[in-house]
Scaffold this motif. Structure first.
Motif, PDB file in Angstrom:
ATOM      1  N   CYS A   1       0.837  -1.214   0.000  1.00 53.37           N
ATOM      2  CA  CYS A   1       0.000   0.000   0.000  1.00 53.37           C
ATOM      3  C   CYS A   1       0.864   1.254   0.000  1.00 53.37           C
ATOM      4  CB  CYS A   1      -0.926   0.019   1.217  1.00 53.37           C
ATOM      5  SG  CYS A   1      -2.231  -1.223   1.134  1.00 53.37           S
ATOM      6  N   LYS A   2       1.964   1.214   0.761  1.00 56.33           N
ATOM      7  CA  LYS A   2       2.839   2.391   0.819  1.00 56.33           C
ATOM      8  C   LYS A   2       3.493   2.645  -0.542  1.00 56.33           C
ATOM      9  CE  LYS A   2       6.777   4.418   3.240  1.00 56.33           C
ATOM     10  NZ  LYS A   2       7.701   4.320   4.378  1.00 56.33           N
TER      11      LYS A   2
ATOM     12  N   ARG B   1      12.390   6.042   4.497  1.00 60.96           N
ATOM     13  CA  ARG B   1      11.874   7.341   4.878  1.00 60.96           C
ATOM     14  C   ARG B   1      10.406   7.179   5.273  1.00 60.96           C
ATOM     15  NH1 ARG B   1      12.771  12.769   1.436  1.00 60.96           N
ATOM     16  NH2 ARG B   1      14.634  11.653   0.846  1.00 60.96           N
ATOM     17  N   PRO B   2      10.038   7.609   6.463  1.00 60.11           N
ATOM     18  CA  PRO B   2       8.640   7.465   6.858  1.00 60.11           C
ATOM     19  C   PRO B   2       7.738   8.382   6.026  1.00 60.11           C
ATOM     20  CG  PRO B   2       9.874   8.642   8.540  1.00 60.11           C
ATOM     21  CD  PRO B   2      10.862   8.180   7.523  1.00 60.11           C
ATOM     22  N   LEU B   3       6.510   7.931   5.858  1.00 58.84           N
ATOM     23  CA  LEU B   3       5.537   8.709   5.094  1.00 58.84           C
ATOM     24  C   LEU B   3       4.457   9.211   6.047  1.00 58.84           C
ATOM     25  CD1 LEU B   3       4.424   9.688   2.396  1.00 58.84           C
ATOM     26  CD2 LEU B   3       3.339   7.448   2.086  1.00 58.84           C
TER      27      LEU B   3
ATOM     28  N   ILE C   1      -4.521   6.567   1.751  1.00 58.96           N
ATOM     29  CA  ILE C   1      -3.589   7.322   2.602  1.00 58.96           C
ATOM     30  C   ILE C   1      -3.572   6.722   4.009  1.00 58.96           C
ATOM     31  CG2 ILE C   1      -3.206   9.565   3.729  1.00 58.96           C
ATOM     32  CD1 ILE C   1      -4.041  10.906   1.111  1.00 58.96           C
ATOM     33  N   GLU C   2      -4.755   6.338   4.508  1.00 62.67           N
ATOM     34  CA  GLU C   2      -4.792   5.684   5.823  1.00 62.67           C
ATOM     35  C   GLU C   2      -3.905   4.443   5.826  1.00 62.67           C
ATOM     36  OE1 GLU C   2      -5.850   6.625   8.564  1.00 62.67           O
ATOM     37  OE2 GLU C   2      -7.506   8.027   8.282  1.00 62.67           O
ATOM     38  N   ALA C   3      -3.948   3.686   4.733  1.00 56.93           N
ATOM     39  CA  ALA C   3      -3.235   2.409   4.686  1.00 56.93           C
ATOM     40  C   ALA C   3      -1.761   2.583   4.347  1.00 56.93           C
ATOM     41  CB  ALA C   3      -3.894   1.486   3.659  1.00 56.93           C
ATOM     42  N   GLY C   4      -1.456   3.497   3.425  1.00 55.19           N
ATOM     43  CA  GLY C   4      -0.090   3.578   2.896  1.00 55.19           C
ATOM     44  C   GLY C   4       0.857   4.431   3.724  1.00 55.19           C
TER      45      GLY C   4
END
Ligand code: ADP
Length: 480
Positions: free
Chosen positions: A273-274, A299-301, A367-370
């Motif tokens: 998903c990300k 890198r965190p999203l 966006i919630e998932a990724g």
């Protein structure tokens, strides 16, 4: 229930999510629930035509309102069809402002609810939501006291956001057929104007806000929008009931909007998903190769889904973006200066900030998932739903400790701040580098349960304990 939104039919925010899920939860507990909302443009008409047509009189204005019916999850959704009032481009207005006749539009909705109650659905309780349904208890108590249909009927008002009050010029009184004698500071008047939400608060038998903390906060000057005195004087009939969420709609194991599903047991789908989200938002340049690196180097999203309104604190995000070592995806729409600020940021930092302006249900889920982190720096937040969705999606919430954010996120599951937004983001980014600590935090959040089961029972209690008041206008508002 009477409201201006209900998912999936018409939605601009959390109110719709509640009207799309609380009624079904009550039905599961054995109640019989009908929801009345306007038939806005774009809501497909059910086949078979209206179940009845009501003549509705509001002051000097007469309307013919056809009522259509759709059953969803055993809830009767009723739609008030009156094209001159509701068949318009927006729910409440357009980019250039609110519709000037909103007071008529929602007064007609309240009168239609009383008509429905007389003819096709005789309720024990009216549940009015937000200012749009605020006149319902006034009409009920002031003009229908002798109508046996309404003997013993209770009226509950839920405040989903005190910042939206339905404030209109005093001249609207005559237009709405309301008794001028009700227009005084202990009745319909709020600083010289007619105020629908105040009407609801004064005339309803019981009032609740959508989280316990918000119910307390609105009784203080800081969060009271000038109504804290009124609310303090009504403290005995004011409670807080936390919104539940619909885990049939918001569940990473079954979510149909995602490229891959996942659960706390197997998080591999979340990486898919990300990756897909970074691609969808045009951030693959920096993101994809890093996804193949060990977690420590990734890198965190950070994700955000929001209305661009002062309430949501997006100006504060704009001030501290870009974040060190993190990418940011934002989905939202609303006030032009805030939209422009984020347009600018996306253009300035195309490799790490991506922004979609508009309303997109599917992207909100992705966006919630990724994302790894979900950011909600709201100045106030009556309940907030996205942080609850984030918990279930293993996306760690960073939130201000206010309202429902305070009640749903804890030190085990997320990061909370009072004033130091940048500090909270930094703390989250630091912990993200500790793979195990991060995974445990994600799993703890995923295990939290904010389904409607408990909150629907609390609503049932509120319905049954609200004392029935016959006439409200006579009593002193600021009773000791
Ligand atoms: P509010 O009602 O104040 O906007 P909530 O957090 O209670 O805030 O509810 C917001 C709801 O609206 C959530 O379901 C969220 O996903 C949705 N939402 C908000 N903005 C958008 C958008 N631009 N596109 C899609 N969904 C959105």
């Amino acid at each position: 229930m009477v409201a201006s939104e209900a998912a999936p039919f018409a939605k601009t925010g959390g109110l719709a999510d509640v009207l799309g899920s609380l009624p079904a939860a009550l039905v599961r507990l054995g109640d019989d629930v009908a929801v009345l909302l306007p038939l806005y443009r774009g809501i497909p008409l059910p086949p078979g035509g209206p179940i009845l047509t009501l003549p509705v009189q509001v002051g000097p204005h007469g309307y013919s309102v056809a009522i259509h019916e759709i059953f969803r999850h055993n809830v009767r959704y009723l739609f008030a069809d009156c094209p001159s009032l509701y068949d318009r481009a927006g729910l409440y207005g357009t980019a250039s402002g609110d519709y000037p006749d909103n007071y008529i539009r929602f007064a007609v909705l309240c009168q239609a609810a009383l008509g429905v109650a007389r003819s096709v659905f005789r309720p024990d309780v009216f549940h009015a939501h937000d200012w749009q349904a605020g006149l319902l208890p006034v009409y009920l108590r002031e003009s229908l006291t002798l109508d046996p249909t309404f003997f013993g009927v209770r009226c509950v008002l839920t405040i989903h956001n005190l910042g939206y009050q339905g404030s209109f010029p005093a001249t609207a009184i005559a237009d709405l057929g309301l008794d001028r004698r009700l227009f005084h500071p202990e009745g319909l008047e709020f600083f010289g104007r007619l105020n629908f939400l105040k009407a609801g608060i004064v005339w309803a038998d019981a009032v609740n806000a959508v989280s316990p903390t918000y119910a307390r906060e609105i009784q203080t000057p800081e969060f009271g929008f000038g109504m804290d005195g009124l609310l303090r004087s009504r403290a005995s009939k004011l409670t807080g009931i936390l919104n539940g969420v619909d885990y049939d709609e918001w569940n990473p194991e079954t979510d149909r909007h995602l490229p891959a599903n996942y659960s706390a047991r197997d998080l591999s789908g979340k990486r898919v998903c990300k990756r897909a989200l970074l691609e969808e938002m045009g951030l693959e340049e920096m993101g994809l190769e890093e996804l193949d690196l060990p977690a420590e180097a990734r890198r965190p999203l950070i994700g955000i889904v929001t209305r661009f309104a002062h309430q949501k604190g997006m100006d504060l995000v704009a001030k501290i973006a870009p974040f060190a070592e993190a990418a940011l995806v934002v989905l939202g729409s609303g006030e032009a200066p805030l939209e422009n600020a984020f347009r600018f940021l996306a253009a300035r930092y195309p490799d790490r900030i991506a922004v979609r302006l508009g309303y997109d249900e599917g992207l909100a889920h992705r966006i919630e998932a990724g994302s790894d982190i979900f950011l909600m720096p709201s100045r106030y937040e009556p309940c907030g739903l996205n942080q609850i969705y984030s918990l279930r999606y293993g996306t760690v919430p960073v939130v201000r400790a206010t309202g429902g954010l305070e009640d749903t996120v804890d030190e085990q599951t997320g990061f909370k701040f009072r004033d130091d937004l940048a500090g909270a983001v930094e703390a989250a980014l630091r912990e993200f580098q500790d793979r195990e600590a991060w995974a445990s935090r994600m799993r703890r959040g995923m295990a939290r349960d904010f389904s409607w089961d408990a909150s629907a029972v609390e609503y049932q209690r509120l319905y049954s304990k609200a004392p029935v008041r016959r006439v409200a206008s006579g009593g002193p508002l600021f009773a000791s």
